[in-house]
Design an enzyme around this catalytic site. Structure first.
Site, PDB file in Angstrom:
ATOM      1  N   ARG A   1      53.322 108.534  57.623  1.00  0.00           N
ATOM      2  CA  ARG A   1      52.496 108.731  56.095  1.00  0.00           C
ATOM      3  C   ARG A   1      52.539 110.134  56.132  1.00  0.00           C
ATOM      4  O   ARG A   1      51.128 110.209  56.549  1.00  0.00           O
ATOM      5  CB  ARG A   1      52.518 107.532  55.684  1.00  0.00           C
ATOM      6  CG  ARG A   1      51.757 107.744  54.158  1.00  0.00           C
ATOM      7  CD  ARG A   1      50.657 105.896  54.069  1.00  0.00           C
ATOM      8  NE  ARG A   1      49.582 106.045  54.457  1.00  0.00           N
ATOM      9  CZ  ARG A   1      48.914 106.168  55.078  1.00  0.00           C
ATOM     10  NH1 ARG A   1      47.982 107.130  53.785  1.00  0.00           N
ATOM     11  NH2 ARG A   1      47.373 105.545  55.309  1.00  0.00           N
TER      12      ARG A   1
ATOM     13  N   HIS B   1      39.650  96.726  38.479  1.00  0.00           N
ATOM     14  CA  HIS B   1      39.602  97.370  39.749  1.00  0.00           C
ATOM     15  C   HIS B   1      39.038  98.477  39.479  1.00  0.00           C
ATOM     16  O   HIS B   1      37.193  98.455  39.499  1.00  0.00           O
ATOM     17  CB  HIS B   1      40.861  97.372  40.103  1.00  0.00           C
ATOM     18  CG  HIS B   1      41.663  96.305  40.310  1.00  0.00           C
ATOM     19  ND1 HIS B   1      42.887  96.549  40.245  1.00  0.00           N
ATOM     20  CD2 HIS B   1      41.090  95.219  40.366  1.00  0.00           C
ATOM     21  CE1 HIS B   1      43.226  95.203  40.526  1.00  0.00           C
ATOM     22  NE2 HIS B   1      42.571  94.170  40.196  1.00  0.00           N
TER      23      HIS B   1
ATOM     24  N   ASP C   1      52.294  96.786  38.369  1.00  0.00           N
ATOM     25  CA  ASP C   1      51.020  96.158  39.320  1.00  0.00           C
ATOM     26  C   ASP C   1      50.584  94.722  39.242  1.00  0.00           C
ATOM     27  O   ASP C   1      51.241  94.345  39.115  1.00  0.00           O
ATOM     28  CB  ASP C   1      49.454  97.513  38.509  1.00  0.00           C
ATOM     29  CG  ASP C   1      49.305  96.759  37.098  1.00  0.00           C
ATOM     30  OD1 ASP C   1      50.053  95.349  36.776  1.00  0.00           O
ATOM     31  OD2 ASP C   1      48.692  97.368  36.418  1.00  0.00           O
TER      32      ASP C   1
ATOM     33  N   GLY D   1      49.359 100.077  40.582  1.00  0.00           N
ATOM     34  CA  GLY D   1      48.290  99.636  41.957  1.00  0.00           C
ATOM     35  C   GLY D   1      49.866  99.574  43.199  1.00  0.00           C
ATOM     36  O   GLY D   1      49.822 100.051  44.464  1.00  0.00           O
TER      37      GLY D   1
ATOM     38  N   SER E   1      40.533 109.912  56.117  1.00  0.00           N
ATOM     39  CA  SER E   1      39.248 109.448  55.016  1.00  0.00           C
ATOM     40  C   SER E   1      38.166 109.758  55.722  1.00  0.00           C
ATOM     41  O   SER E   1      38.581 108.966  56.994  1.00  0.00           O
ATOM     42  CB  SER E   1      39.442 109.372  54.451  1.00  0.00           C
ATOM     43  OG  SER E   1      39.884 107.692  54.663  1.00  0.00           O
TER      44      SER E   1
END
Ligand SMILES: [Fe+2]
Length: 591
Positions: free
Chosen positions: A523, A11, A148, A326, A555
């Site tokens: 969040r 990944h 994950d 993950g 972001s």
């Protein structure tokens, strides 16, 4: 002593430099190559780490790779063999890719870094995840859970960390994978695997978990937390392009079209989708079905993690839990684990995905291979590259960009706060970029959380995101209790990294609509003066002016692009979007 940790070829590729047990630098390769989730050998990230540490490859005492390539190759081959000839394509493709670079990582590292073979070590994939959480945590002793998609063979492990040692007590092996189960639904719901999992989580609150029983047909869990997938419904173990099969479709119906707009009766239909379709009601109903599926897989994932965590507590008797992998990015599940299990404290590695394996591998080398004592605690995520004032100044002058340089934050910060209060969207670029997938105030886009229209404005002008996805708030850690159900916020470590979903206090929800999700949650990121003084001051000043000590923080990137690294990338993003103000350190640029 300098140790370099590397993760790549699966990944997110990343590198991290550890000096005498302290992290000096850590970054994902995508920030340099501008290729999202770049998994190639992280030459740029490595060069950045070495530069920051002021050393060359030959000065390294140890290089640790985050997993064991041969074990992984064995898993891919033997699972392809089991279903041969149906898996012929997987077999061929893996032979081709693995027989080029992947098996010869030692040679590659030796050649690129000029280090002796004796200085190269390999950790295990899940041990790297475990180390990335436990050795960065403030706990002397803790239970550890890693979950994950898949590493070499393991897809989940649990164990105990004690001082400089980690013992894995149990592992669950491929193809039984909670991460791959979630990713299968991510693909079914029309999103890109390893990218769209957040979207499934964001979509879930629009639905009701009506299909929980159907999801439980796909996975069985024992009271000891171990689980098995019913492989009759999946194809990820024998195909490179599909994760589920016809039997899965018989159970859940037609998959959602990746290009279809997602909206339900409660999500609204944003202007940037264009004109309302003539069969709006029918499409909204159809999407409701998909939202119900998202809610169902989300609930089952939470239940599986809760059962695992409860068992781990019974087995270890410990009150502290560390998580990575993950699936630990599932911030809704993280919130429930802390509220609903006997664990009182939870630490999640901010780069919980495979990028984080670079930090874990380096820490594994230092503590477990070399037996060195622990002193480091990861209290922030600002480990990336930084650009000084002189550099920004030179860049702006060379490119003839009109700007104002304001040296004094007593002037600059109120000016930015005024802009945000006036409804402007601000690009906020300062210091070292963040480690992990979240922007935490050094590469962020900021806006007023009080404005009901702000979510659509940021989406329309800048992010072009799905309207159902919530924006997150950054808020002053000491004021948290006024707005959120978060007692003792300093002990909620995942909130430092925006990996934690909690309820917004009911009486406050109308005051901060831009960051309150449809189910009344947020969040959140807690901001501490000691950790991020300038960002803290900005939020505090906004709070003094408005009574709301938090900002909408998303972001600093456009859809589909990695978060910006350099001033040039920030400026280009600013110019290509509807952002109103850009602050590069002490330099202010306005449209
Ligand atoms: Fe992993």
């Amino acid at each position: 002593m300098n140790i370099l940790g590397i993760s790549c070829f699966f990944h997110d590729a990343a590198a991290a430099l550890l000096r005498d047990g302290e992290i000096i630098a850590a970054a994902e390769e995508e920030r340099f190559t501008r290729k999202k989730h770049d998994y190639s050998f992280p030459l740029n990230a490595i060069e950045f780490c070495l530069r920051t540490g002021g050393i060359r490859g030959e000065d390294l005492d140890l290089v640790v790779f985050f997993e064991k390539p041969f074990l992984k190759f064995e898993r891919i081959l033997s699972s392809a063999m089991q279903t041969f000839p149906r898996s012929r394509q997987v077999f061929q493709e893996s032979m081709i890719t693995w027989l080029t670079d992947k098996l010869w990582i030692k040679g590659l590292i030796r050649q690129k870094l000029r280090v002796a073979e004796s200085k190269i070590l390999f950790s295990d994939h899940h041990l790297s995840h475990a180390a990335s959480a436990f050795f960065c945590s403030p706990f002397e002793k803790a239970a550890i859970l890693t979950v994950d998609g898949v590493g070499e063979w393991a897809t989940a492990t649990y164990g105990v960390g004690n001082g400089t040692d980690i013992k894995i007590l149990r592992e669950i092996r491929f193809a039984h994978s909670l991460g791959l189960l979630y990713s299968t639904f991510t693909a079914f719901l029309g999103f890109e695997v390893n990218e769209g999992e957040y979207k499934v989580m964001g979509m879930a609150p629009f639905g009701r978990p009506r299909y929980v029983e159907k999801v439980w047909k796909l996975i069985q869990q024992e009271p000891d937390g171990s689980f098995r997938l019913n492989m009759e419904y999946f194809s990820f173990h024998r195909s490179t392009h599909s994760t589920y099969n016809n039997k899965f479709v018989d159970l859940f119906g037609r998959p959602r079209h990746p290009k279809a707009h997602f909206f339900t009766p409660s999500s609204g239909y944003p202007a940037y989708f264009g004109e309302r379709p003539s069969d709006y009601d029918g499409l909204a109903r159809e999407n409701q079905h998909y939202a119900d599926i998202a809610a169902s897989i989300q609930v089952v994932t939470e239940e599986v993690l809760l059962t695992l965590a409860r068992h781990l507590h019974r087995e270890t008797g410990l009150r502290q839990l560390c998580m990575a992998g993950g699936v630990a990015l599932n911030s809704v599940a993280n919130g429930r684990i802390l509220r609903e299990t006997p664990f009182d404290e939870l630490f999640v590695q901010p780069a919980a995905g495979d990028g984080g394996g670079a930090v874990g591998a380096a820490l594994f080398g230092y503590h477990m291979a070399l037996g060195k004592p622990r002193e480091f605690v990861m209290r922030h995520a600002y480990w990336g590259q930084e650009y000084g004032s002189a550099e920004v100044d030179a860049f702006l002058k060379t490119n003839g960009v009109a700007h104002t340089r304001i040296e004094n934050d007593d002037t600059l910060i109120p000016r930015v706060v005024d802009a945000i209060q006036a409804g402007k969207v601000v690009g906020w670029f300062q210091g070292r970029f963040e480690w992990g997938p979240r922007a935490l105030g050094n590469r962020s886009i900021l806006a007023d959380p009080r404005s009901p229209a702000m979510k659509d404005i940021v989406n329309t002008k800048i992010k072009f995101r799905e309207p159902f996805r919530p924006f997150a708030p950054s808020f002053l850690v000491d004021r948290a209790a006024d707005f959120f159900d978060l007692p003792d916020p300093r002990r909620h470590y995942p909130a430092l990294y925006m990996l934690y979903v909690v309820d917004v206090k009911e009486r406050q929800r109308d005051r901060i609509p831009a960051i309150t999700h449809i189910d009344g949650t947020a969040r959140l990121q807690t901001v501490d003066r000691d950790v991020a003084p300038r960002y803290h001051r900005l939020i505090e000043t906004f709070g003094d002016a408005t009574g709301v000590p938090l900002l909408l923080n998303t972001s600093f990137n456009l859809k589909g692009e990695p978060i910006v690294n350099t001033p040039a990338e920030a400026l280009s993003t600013f110019n290509r979007s509807g952002m109103d103000v850009l602050v590069l350190g002490q330099h202010v640029i306005e449209k």
